[in-house]
Write a protein that holds these residues in place. Structure first.
Motif, mmCIF file in Angstrom:
data_model
loop_
_atom_site.group_PDB
_atom_site.id
_atom_site.type_symbol
_atom_site.label_atom_id
_atom_site.label_comp_id
_atom_site.label_asym_id
_atom_site.label_seq_id
_atom_site.Cartn_x
_atom_site.Cartn_y
_atom_site.Cartn_z
ATOM 1 N N LEU A 61 0.834 -1.202 0.000
ATOM 2 C CA LEU A 61 0.000 0.000 0.000
ATOM 3 C C LEU A 61 0.870 1.254 0.000
ATOM 4 N N TRP A 104 -6.435 3.400 -0.593
ATOM 5 C CA TRP A 104 -5.851 2.070 -0.362
ATOM 6 C C TRP A 104 -6.785 0.966 -0.851
ATOM 7 N N GLN A 107 -6.276 0.665 -4.458
ATOM 8 C CA GLN A 107 -5.024 -0.034 -4.770
ATOM 9 C C GLN A 107 -5.198 -1.547 -4.636
ATOM 10 N N LEU A 121 -0.837 -7.955 3.293
ATOM 11 C CA LEU A 121 -0.735 -6.505 3.148
ATOM 12 C C LEU A 121 0.490 -5.986 3.896
ATOM 13 N N SER A 123 3.074 -1.962 3.615
ATOM 14 C CA SER A 123 2.998 -0.614 3.052
ATOM 15 C C SER A 123 4.376 -0.052 2.757
#
Length: 246
Positions: A61, A104, A107, A121, A123
């Motif tokens: 992310l 997000w 995305q 996930l 980032s």
């Protein structure tokens, strides 16, 4: 037995980075990567991922690099419409969390539209751990039922109680981290460990847009080193996995 995930951030940044990550997987000990769906190499990365299903691929992310997927943001972009730099988030900051959530989510949805199934996930720049952005991050992880990187301080939120994650996260790759003696000694208390890395080759886009350049080549060499590969892959105490096997 230590389940060891070696994850490359920045998949999708550029074609050169993508090829470096792929070589780190095919020729080395890399097991996992996370894809930046807003960057120029995203579709190329997705193609490589489909051609190499043994590589676990999650969503990286983004809030501090390139342009957002959605338009009309007000609090998370600069006057040019680019994401604000990470320094903006290092002091007290105020952003509209609903903007972050929508961006997000877009995305993640783009990742899915590329024909991939995310393994987890994390980032870019660990932005999910800044301020209260972790609330948005974990909301999406719950919504999509995904494991997460264990990079949020326990005193802020103990994610291991509610989300699948590794027992330990090592946020920096160096020669010590891929030394078999170091791994077996220092990680023996954990059932699972993630080591983060940024392997890649160089192209003009990367050189003109990132401060992290030639060290990607150094990391790639570490990951494909013959002795490192032989030691780790033959160890009875280590099992190389992706987030799929947690």
């Amino acid at each position: 037995m230590i389940k060891l995930i070696i994850n490359a951030d920045d998949f999708g940044y550029s074609r050169a980075v993508n090829y470096g990550i792929l070589d780190a997987h095919k020729l080395g000990i890399l097991t996992s990567a996370t894809l930046m769906t807003n960057m120029p190499g995203a579709e190329h990365a997705a193609k490589l991922a489909k051609e190499n299903p043994s590589l676990g691929v999650g969503v990286h992310l983004v809030l501090t690099c390139g342009k957002p997927l959605l338009k009309d943001h007000k609090t998370i972009v600069n006057e040019k419409g680019d994401f604000k730099k990470v320094n903006f988030y290092k002091d007290d900051f105020q952003v509209d969390l609903e903007e972050v959530y929508k961006e997000w989510k877009a995305q993640i949805e783009r990742f899915l539209s590329l024909g991939l199934v995310p393994t987890h996930l994390d980032s870019h720049h660990h932005i999910n751990s800044f301020g209260n952005l972790y609330e948005v991050f974990l909301k999406l992880a719950k919504e999509y039922n995904l494991p997460v990187r264990n990079n949020i301080k326990k005193q802020v939120y103990d994610i291991s109680k509610d989300f699948k994650c590794t027992n330990f996260f090592a946020g920096e790759l160096n020669k010590e981290m891929v030394n078999i003696i170091y791994i077996e000694k220092n990680f023996k208390a954990y059932e699972s460990v993630e080591i983060m890395c940024h392997p890649g080759y160089l192209d003009n886009f990367l050189l003109n847009s990132s401060s992290f350049t030639h060290l990607r080549l150094v990391e790639l060499e570490m990951l494909i080193d013959k002795k490192v590969n032989e030691d780790i892959k033959s160890s009875e105490n280590i099992k190389l996995v992706s987030y799929r096997e947690l």
